[in-house]
Design a protein around this motif. Sequence first.
Motif, PDB file in Angstrom:
ATOM      1  N   CYS A  69      -1.578   5.876   8.243  1.00 27.43           N
ATOM      2  CA  CYS A  69      -2.086   6.849   7.283  1.00 27.43           C
ATOM      3  C   CYS A  69      -2.468   8.122   8.025  1.00 27.43           C
ATOM      4  O   CYS A  69      -2.414   8.185   9.256  1.00 27.43           O
ATOM      5  CB  CYS A  69      -3.306   6.293   6.540  1.00 27.43           C
ATOM      6  SG  CYS A  69      -4.690   5.901   7.637  1.00 27.43           S
TER       7      CYS A  69
ATOM      8  N   LEU B 101       0.777   4.249  -2.819  1.00 31.38           N
ATOM      9  CA  LEU B 101       0.457   5.624  -2.425  1.00 31.38           C
ATOM     10  C   LEU B 101       1.522   6.614  -2.880  1.00 31.38           C
ATOM     11  O   LEU B 101       1.210   7.740  -3.290  1.00 31.38           O
ATOM     12  CB  LEU B 101       0.270   5.700  -0.908  1.00 31.38           C
ATOM     13  CG  LEU B 101      -1.008   5.039  -0.372  1.00 31.38           C
ATOM     14  CD1 LEU B 101      -0.961   4.947   1.146  1.00 31.38           C
ATOM     15  CD2 LEU B 101      -2.244   5.806  -0.830  1.00 31.38           C
TER      16      LEU B 101
ATOM     17  N   CYS C 118       4.614   4.354   5.671  1.00 35.37           N
ATOM     18  CA  CYS C 118       4.520   2.890   5.650  1.00 35.37           C
ATOM     19  C   CYS C 118       5.855   2.242   5.313  1.00 35.37           C
ATOM     20  O   CYS C 118       6.293   1.291   5.971  1.00 35.37           O
ATOM     21  CB  CYS C 118       3.458   2.456   4.646  1.00 35.37           C
ATOM     22  SG  CYS C 118       1.758   2.792   5.148  1.00 35.37           S
TER      23      CYS C 118
ATOM     24  N   THR D  64      -8.403   4.516   2.031  1.00 30.23           N
ATOM     25  CA  THR D  64      -7.370   5.536   2.192  1.00 30.23           C
ATOM     26  C   THR D  64      -7.561   6.691   1.220  1.00 30.23           C
ATOM     27  O   THR D  64      -7.422   7.862   1.586  1.00 30.23           O
ATOM     28  CB  THR D  64      -5.970   4.908   1.992  1.00 30.23           C
ATOM     29  OG1 THR D  64      -5.769   3.908   2.993  1.00 30.23           O
ATOM     30  CG2 THR D  64      -4.878   5.955   2.102  1.00 30.23           C
TER      31      THR D  64
ATOM     32  N   SER E 234      -0.970  11.612   0.141  1.00 33.08           N
ATOM     33  CA  SER E 234      -0.720  10.255  -0.336  1.00 33.08           C
ATOM     34  C   SER E 234       0.764   9.921  -0.269  1.00 33.08           C
ATOM     35  O   SER E 234       1.157   8.848   0.197  1.00 33.08           O
ATOM     36  CB  SER E 234      -1.231  10.111  -1.772  1.00 33.08           C
ATOM     37  OG  SER E 234      -0.982   8.812  -2.276  1.00 33.08           O
TER      38      SER E 234
ATOM     39  N   ALA F 135       0.832  -1.200   0.000  1.00 29.84           N
ATOM     40  CA  ALA F 135       0.000   0.000   0.000  1.00 29.84           C
ATOM     41  C   ALA F 135       0.867   1.251   0.000  1.00 29.84           C
ATOM     42  O   ALA F 135       0.571   2.237  -0.696  1.00 29.84           O
ATOM     43  CB  ALA F 135      -0.926  -0.004   1.215  1.00 29.84           C
TER      44      ALA F 135
ATOM     45  N   THR G  41      -5.099  -5.149   0.903  1.00 29.61           N
ATOM     46  CA  THR G  41      -4.494  -3.933   0.360  1.00 29.61           C
ATOM     47  C   THR G  41      -5.479  -3.180  -0.521  1.00 29.61           C
ATOM     48  O   THR G  41      -5.598  -1.946  -0.436  1.00 29.61           O
ATOM     49  CB  THR G  41      -3.233  -4.276  -0.455  1.00 29.61           C
ATOM     50  OG1 THR G  41      -2.296  -4.963   0.387  1.00 29.61           O
ATOM     51  CG2 THR G  41      -2.578  -3.012  -0.994  1.00 29.61           C
TER      52      THR G  41
ATOM     53  N   GLN H 113      -8.064  -1.538   1.668  1.00 32.64           N
ATOM     54  CA  GLN H 113      -7.488  -0.409   2.392  1.00 32.64           C
ATOM     55  C   GLN H 113      -7.268   0.792   1.486  1.00 32.64           C
ATOM     56  O   GLN H 113      -7.525   1.936   1.879  1.00 32.64           O
ATOM     57  CB  GLN H 113      -6.159  -0.822   3.037  1.00 32.64           C
ATOM     58  CG  GLN H 113      -5.478   0.298   3.803  1.00 32.64           C
ATOM     59  CD  GLN H 113      -6.304   0.788   4.966  1.00 32.64           C
ATOM     60  OE1 GLN H 113      -6.616   0.029   5.874  1.00 32.64           O
ATOM     61  NE2 GLN H 113      -6.670   2.062   4.951  1.00 32.64           N
ATOM     62  N   LEU H 114      -6.795   0.559   0.263  1.00 32.38           N
ATOM     63  CA  LEU H 114      -6.531   1.681  -0.637  1.00 32.38           C
ATOM     64  C   LEU H 114      -7.820   2.428  -0.985  1.00 32.38           C
ATOM     65  O   LEU H 114      -7.818   3.659  -1.108  1.00 32.38           O
ATOM     66  CB  LEU H 114      -5.828   1.192  -1.901  1.00 32.38           C
ATOM     67  CG  LEU H 114      -4.367   0.793  -1.718  1.00 32.38           C
ATOM     68  CD1 LEU H 114      -3.821   0.158  -2.998  1.00 32.38           C
ATOM     69  CD2 LEU H 114      -3.517   2.014  -1.340  1.00 32.38           C
TER      70      LEU H 114
END
Length: 367
Positions: free
Chosen positions: A262, A100, A250, A217, A243, A96, A210, A213-214
């Motif tokens: 995040c 980002l 991370c 996010t 981002s 991730a 992932t 989550q993205l």
Amino acid sequence: MAYSSSSASGFGLEFSTSELTGALGDSVTVLPLIVALAATTSVSLPHVLVGFGVFQIVWGLYYGMPLSVEPMKALIGLAIVGSLSYPELAAAGLLAGGVLIVVGRLGFLGALQRVIGEPVIRGVQFAVALLLLEAAVGLSAGNLPVAVAGLAIVGLLAAVGYRHSSVLLVLGLGGVAALVTAGVPTPCVPELALFPAGTPTLSVGALEGTVAQLGMTVGNAAIATALLCGDLYDRDISPDALSSSMGVTCLAAIPIGGVPMCHGSGGLAGKYAFGARTGGANVLLGVGYLALALVATGALLAAFPLAVLAVLLVVVALELARAAFEPVRGHRSLAVVLGVGAVGLAVNVGVAFVLGAVAFWLLSRRE
């Protein structure tokens, strides 16, 4: 009493009681999750706290404002319920983080923000507020009298003009209760090692986590948080910048034993609700996390009454909901905000973001 200075970006750093109480407004979205994670996986809690401490300070100084640093909730939640091991969680976080950084450098989210209607983003903020309220209910269920007493204290102090100070009193009482139950721990410096809790392992579950989550996010931690920076602090920070900084966090934190982190609208609203106005809140909170890492035994944190944190989550959720609805004008926009919020609560924020964007685009074509 307060100490102020200027940051390199021209925005002040202040160290005052308001900055301290505001800093703690972010911790209530962090501590319940990482304590639960430590209880259910092989993660090293002191190393996780070091990661949060370092990057609270880094981004507070870099942005010159109390930007939040939170766990990536979708991935952490999957790990807590047993769907991901810590090595899989670490792999998902690294993946991730790489994505980002790439989308941030390409300016993808800025372009997406111009396409996505503002009511969709407001809906994401509302969804996060509802999720925080849901978490507060869950935390208070184990000790309802404590939660009720905490709400009474916060309400009373707010009524007489001391809302910001209420967080110090409530958390202080919780800390005393934990020490009485678990005793005073012996300080211990976390071991410096590469991947101290396990080598990252990429799996199908990690890939699926992932993707989920993205979606969350992009909607909450990047676009919604960028919008909230303008609403609350009159700062123009692009979602692409956020981002990129999340990606850096991370990729730097996970190898030293941290977890995927995040920015987030919930933590930012929490800091604002309890008085934070500058990056000084991040510095204070970062130092606090680093100090806690020295004494973070599982027994001490397990003894902390989580119903106390539930009280503060309620205050954060109300502030975030207020920021979501205040600028909304028109029945159509209100319907989008409510719809995105409901789907975010019932399913997840990433799905709500995508469906809301499609719905808003279809409604716009009818005009």
